[in-house]
Design a protein around this motif. Structure first.
Motif, mmCIF file in Angstrom:
data_model
loop_
_atom_site.group_PDB
_atom_site.id
_atom_site.type_symbol
_atom_site.label_atom_id
_atom_site.label_comp_id
_atom_site.label_asym_id
_atom_site.label_seq_id
_atom_site.Cartn_x
_atom_site.Cartn_y
_atom_site.Cartn_z
ATOM 1 N N VAL A 1 42.256 48.734 39.580
ATOM 2 C CA VAL A 1 43.597 49.450 39.779
ATOM 3 C C VAL A 1 44.340 49.062 38.506
ATOM 4 C CG1 VAL A 1 45.343 49.552 41.073
ATOM 5 C CG2 VAL A 1 43.159 49.886 42.088
ATOM 6 N N VAL A 2 44.527 47.771 38.117
ATOM 7 C CA VAL A 2 45.169 47.032 37.010
ATOM 8 C C VAL A 2 44.936 47.859 36.004
ATOM 9 C CG1 VAL A 2 45.875 45.036 35.902
ATOM 10 C CG2 VAL A 2 45.569 45.019 38.458
ATOM 11 N N GLU A 3 43.637 47.939 35.597
ATOM 12 C CA GLU A 3 43.114 48.519 34.344
ATOM 13 C C GLU A 3 43.752 49.858 33.994
ATOM 14 O OE1 GLU A 3 39.549 47.616 31.473
ATOM 15 O OE2 GLU A 3 39.304 47.464 33.749
ATOM 16 N N ASN B 1 50.090 43.763 27.395
ATOM 17 C CA ASN B 1 49.427 44.956 27.737
ATOM 18 C C ASN B 1 48.141 44.744 27.900
ATOM 19 O OD1 ASN B 1 48.778 45.641 25.381
ATOM 20 N ND2 ASN B 1 50.910 46.696 25.177
ATOM 21 N N MET B 2 47.168 45.711 28.531
ATOM 22 C CA MET B 2 45.904 45.978 28.435
ATOM 23 C C MET B 2 45.145 45.627 26.929
ATOM 24 S SD MET B 2 45.210 45.448 31.302
ATOM 25 C CE MET B 2 43.146 45.368 30.908
ATOM 26 N N ALA B 3 45.909 46.539 25.865
ATOM 27 C CA ALA B 3 45.282 46.462 24.644
ATOM 28 C C ALA B 3 45.582 45.056 23.992
ATOM 29 C CB ALA B 3 46.028 47.431 23.698
ATOM 30 N N GLU B 4 46.637 44.460 24.217
ATOM 31 C CA GLU B 4 46.979 43.059 23.528
ATOM 32 C C GLU B 4 45.996 42.108 24.468
ATOM 33 O OE1 GLU B 4 51.589 43.413 22.909
ATOM 34 O OE2 GLU B 4 50.982 42.687 24.874
ATOM 35 N N MET B 5 45.751 42.346 25.796
ATOM 36 C CA MET B 5 44.594 41.334 26.209
ATOM 37 C C MET B 5 43.372 41.505 25.863
ATOM 38 S SD MET B 5 43.543 40.851 30.115
ATOM 39 C CE MET B 5 45.305 40.521 30.803
ATOM 40 N N LYS B 6 42.862 42.710 25.529
ATOM 41 C CA LYS B 6 41.445 42.879 25.248
ATOM 42 C C LYS B 6 41.257 42.471 23.449
ATOM 43 C CE LYS B 6 40.317 46.389 28.415
ATOM 44 N NZ LYS B 6 39.446 47.720 28.277
ATOM 45 N N GLN B 7 42.525 42.629 22.540
ATOM 46 C CA GLN B 7 42.434 42.106 21.417
ATOM 47 C C GLN B 7 42.489 40.881 21.311
ATOM 48 O OE1 GLN B 7 46.019 43.495 19.115
ATOM 49 N NE2 GLN B 7 44.903 43.187 17.067
ATOM 50 N N GLN B 8 43.087 40.180 22.103
ATOM 51 C CA GLN B 8 43.078 38.731 22.214
ATOM 52 C C GLN B 8 41.554 38.046 22.176
ATOM 53 O OE1 GLN B 8 46.370 36.878 24.128
ATOM 54 N NE2 GLN B 8 45.217 34.926 24.612
ATOM 55 N N PHE B 9 40.889 38.614 22.943
ATOM 56 C CA PHE B 9 39.565 38.387 23.415
ATOM 57 C C PHE B 9 38.446 38.952 22.639
ATOM 58 C CE2 PHE B 9 42.300 36.605 26.635
ATOM 59 C CZ PHE B 9 42.164 35.601 26.867
ATOM 60 N N VAL C 1 50.696 43.367 32.412
ATOM 61 C CA VAL C 1 50.031 42.642 33.210
ATOM 62 C C VAL C 1 50.208 41.018 32.782
ATOM 63 C CG1 VAL C 1 47.645 42.479 32.088
ATOM 64 C CG2 VAL C 1 47.887 42.003 34.547
ATOM 65 N N ALA C 2 50.564 40.314 34.239
ATOM 66 C CA ALA C 2 50.360 38.775 33.880
ATOM 67 C C ALA C 2 49.225 38.127 34.685
ATOM 68 C CB ALA C 2 51.871 38.053 34.421
ATOM 69 N N PHE D 1 54.157 46.597 36.510
ATOM 70 C CA PHE D 1 53.892 45.342 36.211
ATOM 71 C C PHE D 1 52.757 44.693 37.306
ATOM 72 C CE2 PHE D 1 54.012 40.704 35.608
ATOM 73 C CZ PHE D 1 54.246 40.568 34.034
ATOM 74 N N GLY D 2 51.569 44.453 36.791
ATOM 75 C CA GLY D 2 50.564 43.698 37.622
ATOM 76 C C GLY D 2 50.582 42.356 37.504
ATOM 77 N N PHE D 3 50.460 41.561 38.920
ATOM 78 C CA PHE D 3 50.295 40.091 38.834
ATOM 79 C C PHE D 3 49.048 39.795 39.588
ATOM 80 C CE2 PHE D 3 52.758 36.444 40.782
ATOM 81 C CZ PHE D 3 52.945 35.944 39.536
ATOM 82 N N LEU D 4 48.210 38.985 38.644
ATOM 83 C CA LEU D 4 46.957 38.663 38.945
ATOM 84 C C LEU D 4 46.637 37.265 39.071
ATOM 85 C CD1 LEU D 4 44.949 41.290 36.796
ATOM 86 C CD2 LEU D 4 45.052 41.394 39.082
ATOM 87 N N GLY D 5 45.792 36.847 39.833
ATOM 88 C CA GLY D 5 45.345 35.549 39.806
ATOM 89 C C GLY D 5 44.501 35.220 41.139
ATOM 90 N N PRO D 6 43.706 34.223 40.833
ATOM 91 C CA PRO D 6 42.551 33.902 42.142
ATOM 92 C C PRO D 6 43.534 33.195 43.279
ATOM 93 C CG PRO D 6 42.590 32.145 40.322
ATOM 94 C CD PRO D 6 43.494 33.185 39.838
ATOM 95 N N ASN D 7 43.093 33.095 44.511
ATOM 96 C CA ASN D 7 43.561 32.746 45.700
ATOM 97 C C ASN D 7 44.194 31.288 45.524
ATOM 98 O OD1 ASN D 7 42.987 35.035 47.061
ATOM 99 N ND2 ASN D 7 40.976 34.077 47.905
ATOM 100 N N GLY D 8 45.310 31.017 45.910
ATOM 101 C CA GLY D 8 45.958 29.895 45.751
ATOM 102 C C GLY D 8 46.581 29.644 44.062
ATOM 103 N N ALA D 9 46.579 30.594 43.279
ATOM 104 C CA ALA D 9 47.028 30.538 41.916
ATOM 105 C C ALA D 9 48.679 30.253 42.155
ATOM 106 C CB ALA D 9 46.574 31.578 41.063
#
Length: 240
Positions: free
Chosen positions: A194-196, A215-223, A202-203, A30-38
């Motif tokens: 690496v996440v990809e 998941n990555m497929a859902e993220m790409k499908q959403q956009f 991923v969140a 499970f990948g946890f992403l966000g900008p600094n200070g997120a």
């Protein structure tokens, strides 16, 4: 399984994390992403009991981390975003200290220490003091200590920082193997590639709120089908 239920944390009246919900099933990287200070590190520090939770709850393998912190800590291994710890100990002293804390038997610890430190290329440096290690070597000794007692849940905060390509590959293979055994790898990173390549789910967190989980497929499908993770990440955090 990790259940994060409506957790919040504020500092000096400012929300760092606000009503955050996440459910992380077994057998996932499970990948946890966000900008600094997120709010990434604040969330992780609440998960590991370093910071108290202002509101909400975190349950790990059925154990509430606030109500039963000692039992909860036996469920996970944690690699912090800084590896400058226990610098006056020798590498072998540090690993034996960790093994003592988690009651790893003498036979098991000898086998695991040899396997892990040889995998990361630091076996020959075990009798040197950690303060003489390079940043990358310190990261490797901390990772080795975390994996020593084979916890069900790995919580890794920027674990690949400072690792050489061979050690980075080794750790990623260990992460895949751990998840394939039905365990959890929860890690934050800024390395989008690496996440990809690695993550099952991923969140993305921004301003203390989860902007996306799936998941990555859902993220790409959403956009957009031809979008890559970098463009999606920038779009989701554009108001940061």
């Amino acid at each position: 399984m990790i259940e994060i239920n409506q957790i919040s944390k504020s500092f000096a009246g400012k929300d760092a994390v606000k009503d955050l919900d996440l459910s992380i099933p077994d057998g996932k990287i499970f990948g946890f992403l966000g900008p600094n200070g997120a709010g990434k590190s604040t969330t992780i520090k609440m998960m590991t009991g370093i910071l108290p939770i202002d509101k909400g709850s975190i349950v790990m393998n059925g154990i509430d981390v606030s109500k039963d912190p000692i039992k909860a800590k036996l469920q996970f291994g944690y690699v912090p975003d800084r590896s400058d710890i226990f610098l006056r100990l020798k590498g072998i002293e540090y690993l034996n200290f960790i093994a003592d804390v988690f009651e790893v038997s003498q036979d098991m610890r000898k086998e695991k220490i040899e396997y892990l430190t040889k995998s990361f290329g630091i076996y020959e440096a075990l009798n040197d003091h950690i303060q003489t290690y390079s940043h990358g070597m310190r990261q490797k000794i901390v990772v080795s200590g975390v994996l020593l007692h084979d916890p069900d849940v790995w919580i890794l905060d920027e674990p690949l920082t400072g690792l050489d390509p061979k050690s980075s590959y080794t750790l990623k293979e260990m992460m895949r193997e751990h998840a394939s055994r039905g365990k959890i790898v929860f890690f934050s990173t800024h390395v989008l590639e690496v996440v990809e390549q690695l993550c099952d789910e991923v969140a993305i967190i921004n301003n203390g709120h989860v902007q996306f989980k799936g998941n990555m497929a859902e993220m790409k499908q959403q956009f957009a089908e031809d979008d890559n993770l970098e463009r999606l990440f920038l779009e989701l955090t554009q108001n940061e």
